[in-house]
Motif scaffolding. Structure first.
Motif, PDB file in Angstrom:
ATOM      1  N   GLY A   7       0.852  -1.197   0.000  1.00 35.16           N
ATOM      2  CA  GLY A   7       0.000   0.000   0.000  1.00 35.16           C
ATOM      3  C   GLY A   7       0.882   1.240   0.000  1.00 35.16           C
ATOM      4  O   GLY A   7       1.494   1.565   1.013  1.00 35.16           O
ATOM      5  N   THR A   8       0.962   1.906  -1.156  1.00 30.08           N
ATOM      6  CA  THR A   8       1.836   3.087  -1.226  1.00 30.08           C
ATOM      7  C   THR A   8       1.017   4.362  -1.409  1.00 30.08           C
ATOM      8  O   THR A   8       1.259   5.156  -2.313  1.00 30.08           O
ATOM      9  N   GLY A   9       0.014   4.530  -0.517  1.00 29.26           N
ATOM     10  CA  GLY A   9      -0.743   5.787  -0.465  1.00 29.26           C
ATOM     11  C   GLY A   9       0.060   6.796   0.344  1.00 29.26           C
ATOM     12  O   GLY A   9       1.299   6.804   0.307  1.00 29.26           O
ATOM     13  N   ASN A  10      -0.651   7.636   1.104  1.00 30.20           N
ATOM     14  CA  ASN A  10       0.032   8.669   1.910  1.00 30.20           C
ATOM     15  C   ASN A  10       1.143   8.088   2.771  1.00 30.20           C
ATOM     16  O   ASN A  10       2.297   8.512   2.705  1.00 30.20           O
ATOM     17  N   MET A  11       0.782   7.109   3.603  1.00 33.43           N
ATOM     18  CA  MET A  11       1.747   6.621   4.598  1.00 33.43           C
ATOM     19  C   MET A  11       2.789   5.659   4.013  1.00 33.43           C
ATOM     20  O   MET A  11       3.962   5.724   4.372  1.00 33.43           O
ATOM     21  N   CYS A  69       0.281  -1.025   4.899  1.00 33.08           N
ATOM     22  CA  CYS A  69      -0.060   0.410   4.917  1.00 33.08           C
ATOM     23  C   CYS A  69      -1.363   0.685   4.185  1.00 33.08           C
ATOM     24  O   CYS A  69      -1.447   1.622   3.378  1.00 33.08           O
ATOM     25  N   VAL A  70      -2.378  -0.164   4.413  1.00 30.37           N
ATOM     26  CA  VAL A  70      -3.690   0.055   3.796  1.00 30.37           C
ATOM     27  C   VAL A  70      -4.658   0.510   4.882  1.00 30.37           C
ATOM     28  O   VAL A  70      -4.312   0.523   6.064  1.00 30.37           O
ATOM     29  N   LYS A  71      -5.872   0.887   4.487  1.00 29.11           N
ATOM     30  CA  LYS A  71      -6.860   1.339   5.473  1.00 29.11           C
ATOM     31  C   LYS A  71      -7.270   0.155   6.357  1.00 29.11           C
ATOM     32  O   LYS A  71      -7.225  -1.000   5.902  1.00 29.11           O
ATOM     33  N   PRO A  72      -7.670   0.451   7.600  1.00 33.12           N
ATOM     34  CA  PRO A  72      -7.970  -0.643   8.551  1.00 33.12           C
ATOM     35  C   PRO A  72      -8.885  -1.741   7.981  1.00 33.12           C
ATOM     36  O   PRO A  72      -8.637  -2.926   8.199  1.00 33.12           O
TER      37      PRO A  72
END
Ligand SMILES: NC(=O)C1=CN([C@@H]2O[C@H](COP(=O)(O)OP(=O)(O)OC[C@H]3O[C@@H](n4cnc5c(N)ncnc54)[C@H](O)[C@@H]3O)[C@@H](O)[C@H]2O)C=CC1
Ligand SMILES: O=C(O)[C@@H]1CCC=N1
Length: 269
Positions: A7-11, A69-72
């Motif tokens: 997961g390479t979004g914001n965080m 690093c994805v949403k819960p």
């Protein structure tokens, strides 16, 4: 050591770039994976030695430490896809408050930890909140602490205080930004200064304030005391704040505690 970022979004992007920019890891020691390839392509453009995995199993094979690093609510699907690929030497790290080390340990047989970062880590500053699982080796604890120390201040927190701690260090930048927007708007409405000018003054004041803390020049109490000249304007302003703050922050912390309980009930790993 090989690092994996799912997961390479914001965080996930922030962790990837901060690990590299702080010198905690080399780009060729990091493998990234995202559901859509646009975000990984952007990172690859910035750091050409990054490894971009085509699948989650490929990422697990290439890495020792794996950050989710994805949403819960997306944790369950990731865990289902990676559980068969993880072995004793792997360490999986949750970066979200509602997914605890106990819950991860129930689902995975590898080592686990939770490290909640903060957007402030982008500036190689701020706090990262650590909770270790019962199976994680002392070597991996040391490795994680040392890596995060390159771009943050790692602080261990107990499960009971994860919500409030993350409210302060991780949600804090959004909360404080909201308050500062209100401050800027009020300055404009009461005294006629343009919002643009008030924003410039406010941002630079905050930078200076951060430096005072960073250089340990003053504490919060000392700042209030030193700025308040007897019979002057600061005292009057502080009194107005005291008279009007009321239950503002109590209500904010109550709201996040309630959402945390709700999230914990609805998130199933
Ligand atoms: N935004 C913040 O300041 C902080 C966020 N966190 C935690 O970090 C986590 C991520 O938050 P953000 O980065 O803000 O969210 P985001 O939405 O920016 O990033 C999530 C990324 O995960 C990817 N993704 C979703 N499902 C996937 C799957 N099945 N496989 C691969 N990739 C997948 C999405 O494409 C997206 O790029 C959350 O759990 C949040 O609680 C923790 C501390 C601070
Ligand atoms: O899991 C958390 O506590 C963080 C704070 C901001 C978003 N998620």
């Amino acid at each position: 050591m090989k690092w994996g970022i799912i997961g390479t979004g914001n965080m996930g992007s922030m962790l990837t770039t901060s690990l590299i920019r702080s010198g905690a890891a080399q780009a060729d020691e990091i493998t990234i994976y995202n559901r859509s390839s646009k975000k990984t392509a952007k990172l690859k453009e910035a750091f050409e030695d990054l490894d971009v995995a085509k699948t989650l199993p490929a990422l697990c094979k290439a890495c020792d430490i794996v950050f989710i690093c994805v949403k819960p609510h997306d944790y369950k699907s990731i865990i289902e896809q990676v559980e068969g690929e993880l072995h004793e030497h792997h360490c999986v790290v949750s970066i979200t408050s509602p997914v605890s080390v106990e819950e991860l340990e129930e689902k995975l047989s590898c080592q686990v930890a939770r490290v909640v970062p903060s957007i402030t880590n982008h500036a190689l500053a701020g706090v990262s909140l650590f909770t270790f699982g019962s199976r994680i080796s002392t070597d991996n604890q040391k490795l994680l602490r040392e890596a995060f120390h390159h771009f943050s201040t790692p602080v261990e927190v107990e499960e009971a205080h994860i919500r409030v701690s993350s409210d302060i260090v991780s949600c804090g930048p959004a909360f404080v930004s909201f308050l500062l927007k209100e401050w800027i708007s009020a300055a404009n409405r009461v005294a006629g200064i343009s919002e643009e000018k008030a924003t410039q003054l406010t941002e630079q004041m905050i930078v200076g304030l951060g430096e005072l803390f960073s250089q340990e020049i003053f504490t919060l109490e000392e700042l209030m005391e030193k700025v308040t000249v007897k019979g002057g304007v600061t005292g009057v302003g502080l009194q107005a704040l005291e008279d009007h703050t009321g239950e503002l922050f109590v209500e904010m912390f109550k709201a996040t505690q309630a959402k945390h309980r709700e999230d914990k009930q609805s998130i199933e790993l």
